[in-house]
Structures are given as structure tokens and as C-alpha cells.
Design a protein around this motif. Sequence first.
Motif, PDB file in Angstrom:
ATOM      1  N   GLY A   1      27.258  77.241  96.834  1.00  0.00           N
ATOM      2  CA  GLY A   1      28.741  77.123  97.268  1.00  0.00           C
ATOM      3  C   GLY A   1      29.648  78.064  96.450  1.00  0.00           C
ATOM      4  N   CYS A   2      29.024  79.227  95.688  1.00  0.00           N
ATOM      5  CA  CYS A   2      29.888  80.158  95.454  1.00  0.00           C
ATOM      6  C   CYS A   2      29.095  81.426  95.549  1.00  0.00           C
ATOM      7  CB  CYS A   2      29.910  80.218  93.763  1.00  0.00           C
ATOM      8  SG  CYS A   2      30.739  79.084  93.104  1.00  0.00           S
ATOM      9  N   MET A   3      29.827  82.587  96.208  1.00  0.00           N
ATOM     10  CA  MET A   3      29.189  83.626  96.447  1.00  0.00           C
ATOM     11  C   MET A   3      28.982  84.496  95.287  1.00  0.00           C
ATOM     12  SD  MET A   3      29.312  84.537  99.713  1.00  0.00           S
ATOM     13  CE  MET A   3      28.545  82.879  99.837  1.00  0.00           C
ATOM     14  N   ASP A   4      29.637  84.274  94.205  1.00  0.00           N
ATOM     15  CA  ASP A   4      29.276  84.861  92.751  1.00  0.00           C
ATOM     16  C   ASP A   4      28.921  83.640  91.815  1.00  0.00           C
ATOM     17  OD1 ASP A   4      29.122  86.337  90.659  1.00  0.00           O
ATOM     18  OD2 ASP A   4      30.537  87.957  91.407  1.00  0.00           O
ATOM     19  N   TYR A   5      27.750  83.314  91.889  1.00  0.00           N
ATOM     20  CA  TYR A   5      27.296  82.148  91.055  1.00  0.00           C
ATOM     21  C   TYR A   5      27.231  82.607  89.552  1.00  0.00           C
ATOM     22  CZ  TYR A   5      25.353  77.674  89.767  1.00  0.00           C
ATOM     23  OH  TYR A   5      24.935  76.392  89.158  1.00  0.00           O
ATOM     24  N   ARG A   6      26.676  83.827  89.729  1.00  0.00           N
ATOM     25  CA  ARG A   6      26.213  84.414  88.298  1.00  0.00           C
ATOM     26  C   ARG A   6      27.570  84.207  87.413  1.00  0.00           C
ATOM     27  NH1 ARG A   6      27.633  88.876  85.007  1.00  0.00           N
ATOM     28  NH2 ARG A   6      28.888  89.741  86.948  1.00  0.00           N
ATOM     29  N   LEU A   7      28.854  84.699  88.027  1.00  0.00           N
ATOM     30  CA  LEU A   7      30.221  84.773  87.262  1.00  0.00           C
ATOM     31  C   LEU A   7      30.464  83.079  87.129  1.00  0.00           C
ATOM     32  CD1 LEU A   7      32.380  87.409  88.459  1.00  0.00           C
ATOM     33  CD2 LEU A   7      31.519  86.911  86.289  1.00  0.00           C
ATOM     34  N   ALA A   8      30.253  82.116  87.844  1.00  0.00           N
ATOM     35  CA  ALA A   8      30.504  80.833  87.859  1.00  0.00           C
ATOM     36  C   ALA A   8      29.595  80.151  86.569  1.00  0.00           C
ATOM     37  CB  ALA A   8      30.275  80.094  88.834  1.00  0.00           C
ATOM     38  N   VAL A   9      28.302  80.608  86.361  1.00  0.00           N
ATOM     39  CA  VAL A   9      27.878  80.210  85.215  1.00  0.00           C
ATOM     40  C   VAL A   9      28.128  81.068  83.847  1.00  0.00           C
ATOM     41  CG1 VAL A   9      26.178  78.917  86.426  1.00  0.00           C
ATOM     42  CG2 VAL A   9      25.520  81.407  85.922  1.00  0.00           C
ATOM     43  N   TYR A  10      28.371  82.242  84.321  1.00  0.00           N
ATOM     44  CA  TYR A  10      28.879  82.980  83.145  1.00  0.00           C
ATOM     45  C   TYR A  10      29.726  82.636  82.444  1.00  0.00           C
ATOM     46  CZ  TYR A  10      29.815  87.573  80.611  1.00  0.00           C
ATOM     47  OH  TYR A  10      30.383  88.405  79.701  1.00  0.00           O
ATOM     48  N   ARG A  11      30.995  82.283  83.107  1.00  0.00           N
ATOM     49  CA  ARG A  11      32.023  82.001  82.407  1.00  0.00           C
ATOM     50  C   ARG A  11      31.902  80.574  81.387  1.00  0.00           C
ATOM     51  NH1 ARG A  11      36.620  80.445  86.349  1.00  0.00           N
ATOM     52  NH2 ARG A  11      37.800  80.318  84.614  1.00  0.00           N
ATOM     53  N   GLN A  12      30.662  79.829  81.651  1.00  0.00           N
ATOM     54  CA  GLN A  12      30.472  78.894  80.640  1.00  0.00           C
ATOM     55  C   GLN A  12      29.305  79.084  79.595  1.00  0.00           C
ATOM     56  OE1 GLN A  12      32.346  75.995  80.946  1.00  0.00           O
ATOM     57  NE2 GLN A  12      33.694  77.172  82.479  1.00  0.00           N
ATOM     58  N   HIS A  13      28.747  80.374  79.628  1.00  0.00           N
ATOM     59  CA  HIS A  13      27.402  80.496  78.735  1.00  0.00           C
ATOM     60  C   HIS A  13      27.588  80.623  77.295  1.00  0.00           C
ATOM     61  CE1 HIS A  13      28.612  84.456  78.450  1.00  0.00           C
ATOM     62  NE2 HIS A  13      27.418  84.943  77.923  1.00  0.00           N
ATOM     63  N   GLN A  14      29.010  80.851  77.031  1.00  0.00           N
ATOM     64  CA  GLN A  14      29.069  80.682  75.614  1.00  0.00           C
ATOM     65  C   GLN A  14      30.271  79.775  75.234  1.00  0.00           C
ATOM     66  OE1 GLN A  14      27.549  85.355  74.028  1.00  0.00           O
ATOM     67  NE2 GLN A  14      29.841  84.596  73.484  1.00  0.00           N
ATOM     68  N   ARG A  15      30.101  78.638  75.695  1.00  0.00           N
ATOM     69  CA  ARG A  15      30.986  77.396  75.475  1.00  0.00           C
ATOM     70  C   ARG A  15      30.991  76.944  74.342  1.00  0.00           C
ATOM     71  NH1 ARG A  15      27.499  75.262  79.977  1.00  0.00           N
ATOM     72  NH2 ARG A  15      26.061  73.626  78.884  1.00  0.00           N
ATOM     73  N   GLU A  16      29.837  77.066  73.637  1.00  0.00           N
ATOM     74  CA  GLU A  16      29.809  76.514  72.232  1.00  0.00           C
ATOM     75  C   GLU A  16      30.740  77.182  71.492  1.00  0.00           C
ATOM     76  OE1 GLU A  16      26.063  75.311  74.789  1.00  0.00           O
ATOM     77  OE2 GLU A  16      27.438  77.239  74.163  1.00  0.00           O
ATOM     78  N   VAL A  17      31.111  78.490  71.626  1.00  0.00           N
ATOM     79  CA  VAL A  17      32.110  79.299  70.724  1.00  0.00           C
ATOM     80  C   VAL A  17      33.119  79.898  71.848  1.00  0.00           C
ATOM     81  CG1 VAL A  17      32.289  81.216  69.281  1.00  0.00           C
ATOM     82  CG2 VAL A  17      30.239  80.041  69.163  1.00  0.00           C
ATOM     83  N   PRO A  18      34.080  78.920  72.121  1.00  0.00           N
ATOM     84  CA  PRO A  18      35.031  79.173  73.194  1.00  0.00           C
ATOM     85  C   PRO A  18      35.821  80.518  72.968  1.00  0.00           C
ATOM     86  CG  PRO A  18      35.179  76.880  72.524  1.00  0.00           C
ATOM     87  CD  PRO A  18      34.310  77.478  71.740  1.00  0.00           C
ATOM     88  N   THR A  19      36.006  80.987  71.833  1.00  0.00           N
ATOM     89  CA  THR A  19      36.928  81.987  71.351  1.00  0.00           C
ATOM     90  C   THR A  19      36.242  83.329  71.801  1.00  0.00           C
ATOM     91  OG1 THR A  19      35.916  81.767  69.148  1.00  0.00           O
ATOM     92  CG2 THR A  19      38.359  80.852  69.490  1.00  0.00           C
ATOM     93  N   SER A  20      34.964  83.100  72.072  1.00  0.00           N
ATOM     94  CA  SER A  20      33.887  84.285  72.503  1.00  0.00           C
ATOM     95  C   SER A  20      34.172  84.750  73.907  1.00  0.00           C
ATOM     96  CB  SER A  20      32.483  84.282  72.258  1.00  0.00           C
ATOM     97  OG  SER A  20      31.999  83.255  73.163  1.00  0.00           O
ATOM     98  N   MET A  21      34.824  83.955  74.752  1.00  0.00           N
ATOM     99  CA  MET A  21      35.111  83.996  75.968  1.00  0.00           C
ATOM    100  C   MET A  21      36.259  83.735  76.794  1.00  0.00           C
ATOM    101  SD  MET A  21      33.855  84.402  79.379  1.00  0.00           S
ATOM    102  CE  MET A  21      32.076  84.316  79.293  1.00  0.00           C
ATOM    103  N   GLY A  22      36.991  82.928  75.935  1.00  0.00           N
ATOM    104  CA  GLY A  22      38.499  82.550  76.563  1.00  0.00           C
ATOM    105  C   GLY A  22      38.374  82.205  78.078  1.00  0.00           C
ATOM    106  N   GLU A  23      39.219  82.818  78.979  1.00  0.00           N
ATOM    107  CA  GLU A  23      39.244  82.226  80.320  1.00  0.00           C
ATOM    108  C   GLU A  23      38.516  83.342  81.023  1.00  0.00           C
ATOM    109  OE1 GLU A  23      40.263  79.641  81.738  1.00  0.00           O
ATOM    110  OE2 GLU A  23      40.683  78.627  79.844  1.00  0.00           O
ATOM    111  N   CYS A  24      37.584  84.117  80.440  1.00  0.00           N
ATOM    112  CA  CYS A  24      37.078  85.272  81.041  1.00  0.00           C
ATOM    113  C   CYS A  24      37.778  86.311  81.220  1.00  0.00           C
ATOM    114  CB  CYS A  24      36.301  85.074  82.241  1.00  0.00           C
ATOM    115  SG  CYS A  24      35.139  86.299  82.541  1.00  0.00           S
ATOM    116  N   ILE A  25      39.291  85.894  82.074  1.00  0.00           N
ATOM    117  CA  ILE A  25      40.359  87.142  82.346  1.00  0.00           C
ATOM    118  C   ILE A  25      41.072  87.209  80.748  1.00  0.00           C
ATOM    119  CG2 ILE A  25      42.324  87.560  83.244  1.00  0.00           C
ATOM    120  CD1 ILE A  25      40.145  87.839  85.086  1.00  0.00           C
TER     121      ILE A  25
END
Length: 425
Positions: free
Chosen positions: A196-220
Motif C-alpha cells: 500500500g506504500c510505494m516507498d515501504y522502506r521509508l514507511a518502516v524506516y521512520r519507525q526503526h529507532q522508535r525506542e530512542v525517539p530523539t534519534s529520528m524525530g519526524e524524519c524531516i
Amino acid sequence: MSDTHLQPAPATRPLPAFAGYGVELEYMIVDQAHLDVKPIADQLLCAAAGHPAADVPRGAMAWSNELALHVIEIKNPAPVARLEGLAEAFHAEVRAANELLAGMGARLLPGGMHPWMDPTTETRLWTWDRAALYSCYDRIFNCRRHGWGNLQSMHLNLPFAGDEEFARLHAAIRLALPILPALAASSPWADSRPTGCMDYRLAVYRQHQREVPTSMGECIPDPSYSEAEYRAQVLAPMYREVAEYGAVPCKGDASALRHEWLNVRGAAPRFERSAIEIRVLDTQECPRADLAIAAATVALVRHLYDGACAQADAGLDTPALVALFERCIREAERAEIDNARYLELLDCGIGPCRAGELWSALLARFESSGLLPAEARPPLRFIQEHGPLARRLAIALDDAPGRLRDVYRELSACLQDNRQYGARR
């Protein structure tokens, strides 16, 4: 090795903005017959070096390991002054790797994700050299899942010299990020099904370090205007947060992760080398397509750097950019871009439109202004006419898992031949 035609960047350090470019491409190693992932990156690097190695210098190019044992990275480790010629250099390295892998019953496979890999059971982590570091990552983040064990991307590194250039470059990249998936999406399937996503890599990438939220933020990323401000507002909180995971015998000390590379935002400053790393580009089917997308990205960033971001304080708030980014992750070139302020900042003379139409207008402008190298234009025209790789893969698969191996076998042939998927042989 093929590097005589690459022009090195000036020896001056730090390099000024747009004086040098570094590109890293990740590829999967798969079984030659069945295309299942094959965790033998250690064997490939050993064969290339003549001894056990995690990094293999090859003239102006290099190979190195990644966290997953079925992934290899090919890169130009020293900045080059121009992107021209890099596609051929990367292709030469791909062919060299495939020649070695053939003797191991394996080959390289491109694309942003493996479409049927089960990362829970098939992920094998690198087992020596940086193994303790990877073990610590695994303890905190669980690397046997999509976003860790199954993803391949292109990283594009752009230099800066001093705070003024950093602020302008960061602001320009921040504005460019939302529409990059519309051009570079290549991961529409995972777990043997359409996502359902053309870029599923980014969809899961945005959550891959969710255990340390400050390492990713909102990706943007949020705006930032100096190295000192970035260290205080982004890196310091991240270091404090990851340190809370402490040390576990045989599973690593979280303090080892207190480095700027733990920051995995879509644009991540690497102050150690005075560059910003763009991390939202899926690996394509061949270096020719990858480097064309890199050239389009550089052209867009340069356009914004010289225009809307000249004062480093123009732009939109992060939620507005994230909303556009999420649309492009889902729909790629068909995403609606209707934020009037965003379109005004891009300054391409177009109103609300789809992302593909926006890119067509931008690329036409970059061609006429000389921002886009001639060798990048034909691959980009092919993408404009036929859609990003994700769209072409989705059409070819037509929701039929039985087609996966045939389609991805052709994708592997595209990598070997350095041609775009769907183009005539």
C-alpha cells in the motif's frame, strides 16, 4: 576497478557547499538461482581483500559491510568534484562483486527492500570487527525486522564549510526531502504482498529507532542554524536518551552508541566530516538510475540553497513538510502537492499538482539553467515517462506473488547491465 575518469574534490577541508559529493549504495546478496537472501558479505569482502576484512579499498571506490550479513555497501570514500562518471564507476564495482559472487552461487540484487524476505528468521548480523556495536543495536532496537534487516538505500553526502553554509544547506535539504520519494521510491512490496506504500522502506524506516525517539524525530528535521545549536538541541538529548539503556554483559554498552551516526533523520549532519547525509533515497535498479536521481537531488538542493534558503530562515514548519512527505511515501509520483507556500518556495511556476508533474517542471528548469548534468537527463526522462521504479514494479507484479521471482530476476539483470527496468535491452 575503474576510477581514472573520476575527478577528486579539492584538497581543501572542510569543502565548501557543492564542491564535492559522496555516494553510498547498498545491495542485497541473494542466491543466484532462487534469489533468497544469502548472508555471505563476510565471504565476499574476504575474497575481494584476500583476507578477512570489513572494508575493502578499491582505488577511488570501496566496499564495506553493513549490519546485516546479506548486505554490502559500495561507495566513493573520498568526495569527488562531479557526479559525472560515478555511474560507470559503481557499475564496474557491481560487476566485480558479481564476478566473485558467481563462484559462491550468489549475485547482487537492487531495490529498496527484498520483497519476500522474512527478517525475523533470515536476518544474520555481522559477526566480527564491529559485532559488539551491532549486538548493542540489536538489544535496543531488535534488528531482525523490516527497517533494519531488510532495507537498502542510497546515501548522498553534501559538504559545508562553517555555520553559514550549514544553515543554508540544512534548510535547502529540509525543503527538498518531502518530494524525493516521488522520484526514488522502489519498495512497493514486502512479505510477498503489496504494502500500500510505494516507498515501504521509508514507511518502516521512520519507525526503526522508535525506542530512542530523539534519534529520528519526524524524519524531516526541524530547522537548525549552527553546529552548536544542533549539538545542544538534537545530539545531546539523543545521547542522554540512549545512555539510559545502560550496559548488558555480552550485549553491549549503550554508551558506545553515543555518536552522531545514531542520528538517522532524513537529513543527518555529520560534523566529523562537515557534511549532511541525505538518507531518504531508495536504491534503484542500476547505478545509472541511482546517480541520475542523485543529480536531480543535488540540482533541487542547489536551486533552493541559491534561492529560497539563501537566508537560511525561509521554509515551512515541520508538520507541513511531514504531511507532504507521507503522501509521497504512499503514492510517489501521484501524491498531491497542494501546499501553496511550499510551491512558492520551490519557485517553479506551477500551482497545485501531482508530485510527478512538479518534478517535470523542476527538471525542465534545471536542464535550462544547467544545474542538471547531461548524462542524468535520459534516465530521469525515463522515470518521468514510466514512473518511479516502485510504480513499474507494482504494474509488473499486478498483485500476483507468483510473479515475484521472475520480476526480481530481471531486476538483478538490470543491475548487471546498468539499464533501467522496463527499458529495451
